[in-house]
Motif scaffolding. Structure first.
Motif, PDB file in Angstrom:
ATOM      1  N   LYS A   1     -22.687 -15.434 -18.357  1.00 35.75           N
ATOM      2  CA  LYS A   1     -23.393 -16.344 -17.499  1.00 35.75           C
ATOM      3  C   LYS A   1     -24.279 -17.239 -18.278  1.00 35.75           C
ATOM      4  CE  LYS A   1     -23.353 -13.532 -13.335  1.00 35.75           C
ATOM      5  NZ  LYS A   1     -22.715 -14.460 -12.162  1.00 35.75           N
ATOM      6  N   GLY A   2     -24.499 -18.278 -17.854  1.00 34.78           N
ATOM      7  CA  GLY A   2     -25.617 -19.207 -18.290  1.00 34.78           C
ATOM      8  C   GLY A   2     -26.730 -18.760 -17.994  1.00 34.78           C
ATOM      9  N   GLN A   3     -28.079 -19.196 -18.521  1.00 35.45           N
ATOM     10  CA  GLN A   3     -29.386 -18.457 -17.937  1.00 35.45           C
ATOM     11  C   GLN A   3     -30.632 -19.497 -18.114  1.00 35.45           C
ATOM     12  OE1 GLN A   3     -30.913 -15.121 -20.357  1.00 35.45           O
ATOM     13  NE2 GLN A   3     -32.416 -14.815 -18.946  1.00 35.45           N
ATOM     14  N   LEU A   4     -31.105 -19.755 -17.191  1.00 29.57           N
ATOM     15  CA  LEU A   4     -32.478 -20.613 -16.931  1.00 29.57           C
ATOM     16  C   LEU A   4     -33.491 -19.735 -17.159  1.00 29.57           C
ATOM     17  CD1 LEU A   4     -32.967 -23.756 -16.717  1.00 29.57           C
ATOM     18  CD2 LEU A   4     -33.773 -22.964 -14.292  1.00 29.57           C
ATOM     19  N   ILE A   5     -34.706 -20.000 -17.981  1.00 22.38           N
ATOM     20  CA  ILE A   5     -35.540 -18.905 -17.871  1.00 22.38           C
ATOM     21  C   ILE A   5     -36.858 -19.891 -17.592  1.00 22.38           C
ATOM     22  CG2 ILE A   5     -37.240 -17.587 -19.304  1.00 22.38           C
ATOM     23  CD1 ILE A   5     -35.081 -16.943 -21.049  1.00 22.38           C
ATOM     24  N   LEU A   6     -37.616 -19.559 -16.355  1.00 18.10           N
ATOM     25  CA  LEU A   6     -38.549 -20.467 -15.908  1.00 18.10           C
ATOM     26  C   LEU A   6     -39.821 -19.797 -16.101  1.00 18.10           C
ATOM     27  CD1 LEU A   6     -39.787 -22.736 -14.089  1.00 18.10           C
ATOM     28  CD2 LEU A   6     -39.006 -21.504 -12.428  1.00 18.10           C
ATOM     29  N   ALA A   7     -40.698 -20.429 -16.649  1.00 18.56           N
ATOM     30  CA  ALA A   7     -42.036 -19.892 -17.084  1.00 18.56           C
ATOM     31  C   ALA A   7     -43.000 -20.253 -15.674  1.00 18.56           C
ATOM     32  CB  ALA A   7     -42.888 -20.411 -18.043  1.00 18.56           C
ATOM     33  N   LEU A   8     -43.455 -19.216 -14.911  1.00 18.69           N
ATOM     34  CA  LEU A   8     -44.471 -19.457 -13.712  1.00 18.69           C
ATOM     35  C   LEU A   8     -45.867 -19.259 -14.089  1.00 18.69           C
ATOM     36  CD1 LEU A   8     -42.622 -16.877 -11.227  1.00 18.69           C
ATOM     37  CD2 LEU A   8     -42.251 -19.639 -11.705  1.00 18.69           C
ATOM     38  N   HIS A   9     -46.094 -18.354 -15.035  1.00 20.49           N
ATOM     39  CA  HIS A   9     -47.345 -18.091 -15.548  1.00 20.49           C
ATOM     40  C   HIS A   9     -47.362 -17.586 -17.126  1.00 20.49           C
ATOM     41  CE1 HIS A   9     -51.685 -17.279 -15.633  1.00 20.49           C
ATOM     42  NE2 HIS A   9     -51.388 -16.117 -16.072  1.00 20.49           N
ATOM     43  N   GLY A  10     -48.414 -18.278 -17.959  1.00 19.78           N
ATOM     44  CA  GLY A  10     -48.053 -17.729 -19.347  1.00 19.78           C
ATOM     45  C   GLY A  10     -46.990 -18.488 -19.966  1.00 19.78           C
TER      46      GLY A  10
ATOM     47  N   PRO B   1     -26.808 -21.987 -22.356  1.00 25.55           N
ATOM     48  CA  PRO B   1     -25.367 -21.829 -21.934  1.00 25.55           C
ATOM     49  C   PRO B   1     -24.806 -20.599 -21.910  1.00 25.55           C
ATOM     50  CG  PRO B   1     -25.736 -23.882 -23.115  1.00 25.55           C
ATOM     51  CD  PRO B   1     -26.972 -23.395 -23.221  1.00 25.55           C
ATOM     52  N   GLY B   2     -23.800 -20.250 -21.239  1.00 26.35           N
ATOM     53  CA  GLY B   2     -23.205 -18.937 -21.534  1.00 26.35           C
ATOM     54  C   GLY B   2     -22.622 -18.616 -22.927  1.00 26.35           C
ATOM     55  N   LEU B   3     -22.771 -17.265 -23.165  1.00 29.15           N
ATOM     56  CA  LEU B   3     -22.370 -16.851 -24.796  1.00 29.15           C
ATOM     57  C   LEU B   3     -22.995 -17.197 -25.820  1.00 29.15           C
ATOM     58  CD1 LEU B   3     -18.337 -17.169 -24.209  1.00 29.15           C
ATOM     59  CD2 LEU B   3     -19.920 -15.288 -23.973  1.00 29.15           C
ATOM     60  N   VAL B   4     -24.304 -18.166 -25.737  1.00 30.74           N
ATOM     61  CA  VAL B   4     -25.016 -18.431 -26.662  1.00 30.74           C
ATOM     62  C   VAL B   4     -26.155 -17.314 -27.018  1.00 30.74           C
ATOM     63  CG1 VAL B   4     -26.896 -20.086 -27.461  1.00 30.74           C
ATOM     64  CG2 VAL B   4     -24.764 -20.741 -26.162  1.00 30.74           C
TER      65      VAL B   4
ATOM     66  N   PRO C   1     -25.925 -28.646 -18.789  1.00 31.49           N
ATOM     67  CA  PRO C   1     -25.818 -29.225 -20.177  1.00 31.49           C
ATOM     68  C   PRO C   1     -25.124 -28.262 -20.765  1.00 31.49           C
ATOM     69  CG  PRO C   1     -28.135 -29.686 -19.612  1.00 31.49           C
ATOM     70  CD  PRO C   1     -27.753 -28.916 -18.454  1.00 31.49           C
ATOM     71  N   GLU C   2     -24.124 -28.609 -21.969  1.00 32.16           N
ATOM     72  CA  GLU C   2     -23.571 -27.665 -22.669  1.00 32.16           C
ATOM     73  C   GLU C   2     -24.283 -27.281 -24.100  1.00 32.16           C
ATOM     74  OE1 GLU C   2     -19.896 -29.647 -23.770  1.00 32.16           O
ATOM     75  OE2 GLU C   2     -19.168 -29.743 -21.601  1.00 32.16           O
ATOM     76  N   HIS C   3     -25.486 -27.618 -24.014  1.00 33.58           N
ATOM     77  CA  HIS C   3     -26.272 -27.187 -25.255  1.00 33.58           C
ATOM     78  C   HIS C   3     -27.661 -26.730 -24.585  1.00 33.58           C
ATOM     79  CE1 HIS C   3     -27.342 -31.499 -24.056  1.00 33.58           C
ATOM     80  NE2 HIS C   3     -28.570 -31.207 -24.453  1.00 33.58           N
ATOM     81  N   CYS C   4     -28.473 -26.047 -25.494  1.00 36.09           N
ATOM     82  CA  CYS C   4     -29.673 -25.530 -24.915  1.00 36.09           C
ATOM     83  C   CYS C   4     -30.617 -26.994 -24.899  1.00 36.09           C
ATOM     84  CB  CYS C   4     -30.252 -24.617 -26.029  1.00 36.09           C
ATOM     85  SG  CYS C   4     -29.187 -23.224 -26.239  1.00 36.09           S
ATOM     86  N   CYS C   5     -31.533 -26.560 -23.925  1.00 35.19           N
ATOM     87  CA  CYS C   5     -32.646 -27.694 -23.731  1.00 35.19           C
ATOM     88  C   CYS C   5     -33.705 -27.091 -23.032  1.00 35.19           C
ATOM     89  CB  CYS C   5     -31.967 -28.969 -23.182  1.00 35.19           C
ATOM     90  SG  CYS C   5     -31.122 -28.618 -21.611  1.00 35.19           S
ATOM     91  N   THR C   6     -34.758 -27.803 -23.042  1.00 37.68           N
ATOM     92  CA  THR C   6     -36.020 -27.575 -22.105  1.00 37.68           C
ATOM     93  C   THR C   6     -36.159 -28.586 -21.109  1.00 37.68           C
ATOM     94  OG1 THR C   6     -37.191 -26.719 -24.182  1.00 37.68           O
ATOM     95  CG2 THR C   6     -38.557 -27.184 -22.058  1.00 37.68           C
TER      96      THR C   6
END
Length: 263
Positions: free
Chosen positions: A39-48, A70-73, A98-103
């Motif tokens: 699975k692709g993953q989004l990591i969202l910072a809430l605090h810190g 993205p998945g498998l990265v 996106p197919e690439h990592c990004c902020t």
């Protein structure tokens, strides 16, 4: 992953199109070694804040931002003590990401959609209400603007040593000449190596690392003056100038724009 409060959830074991988890980082759970999942993953910072190392780059994720992987990265994560995060796992092909990592700079609407999804687990994921929420999220998420908060790195041992040493002792390792002497190289040859491995000049590369470190320090509670001193700047004004050139605002204004109390 279990140590991060995911309740034993394994991203690759289920086919839900979107699953979110809100995470409170404990003192002894600040680092997740390199791993990957379908699975692709989004990591969202809430605090810190959280720093991810992905595809030979370090990605800084301050509040109101997220890193998309993205998945498998393969990726590893390091969070500031006590950070509050939200992990969003997305089934491959379910959203036009996106197919690439990004902020990504996350809008208040998308942030609330993700947080709402994080309260729905198990059978709730299959309800019509959750499916409608997910469709709105998948409409909005791909439209979030990308920000340049990454530092190019590489597997070259000299580059790795420079990153790790400058991150640990930023005030002590300021110049190309210091590193050239350390490696018994000419400054010209070392400068060429940095450009070859990172795509940036040494000066631009060092400033990008300083921006990442500065955000970590400022979000962690250090003052602008303390941060400037920690990074080896002789004056706060010089640090503020570097920060403004890199991120378009002074440190104070940038952090004020990011501050959203976690609910």
């Amino acid at each position: 992953m279990k140590g991060l409060g995911l309740g034993g959830y394994e991203p690759d074991s289920q086919r839900d199109v979107a699953v979110a988890f809100r995470i409170q980082v404990a003192e002894d759970e600040q680092f997740i070694p390199s791993h990957r999942h379908r699975k692709g993953q989004l990591i969202l910072a809430l605090h810190g804040a959280i720093t991810c190392e992905v595809e030979n780059a370090m990605w800084m994720v301050p509040p109101q931002f997220a890193v998309w992987i993205p998945g498998l990265v393969p990726h590893s994560n390091r969070a500031t003590p006590g950070a509050q995060l939200c992990f969003l796992f997305i089934e491959p092909g379910a959203a036009a990401m996106p197919e690439h990592c990004c902020t990504l700079k996350i809008s208040p609407l998308v942030r609330e959609l993700i947080l709402s999804l994080s309260t729905r687990l198990g059978n709730e994921l299959k309800t019509e209400a959750t499916q409608r929420l997910t469709r709105v999220l998948f409409d909005e998420l791909p439209q979030q603007p990308q920000e340049q908060l990454q530092l190019p790195v590489s597997l070259h041992p000299k580059i790795r040593m420079m990153v790790e040493t400058m991150a640990a002792e930023p005030a002590e390792w300021q110049t190309l000449g210091q590193w050239a002497s350390r490696f018994a190289m000419s400054e010209r040859n070392l400068a060429r190596l940095v450009v070859k491995e990172t795509g940036l000049s040494f000066r631009r590369w060092r400033h990008q690392l300083q921006l990442i470190l500065a955000l970590q320090m400022l979000i962690g509670g250090q003052t602008v003056q303390q941060t400037a001193l920690s990074l080896g700047y002789e004056s706060t004004t010089a640090f503020i100038t570097m920060f403004r050139k890199g991120l378009g605002q002074t440190p104070g204004r940038y952090l004020n724009a990011l501050t959203t109390p976690s609910q």
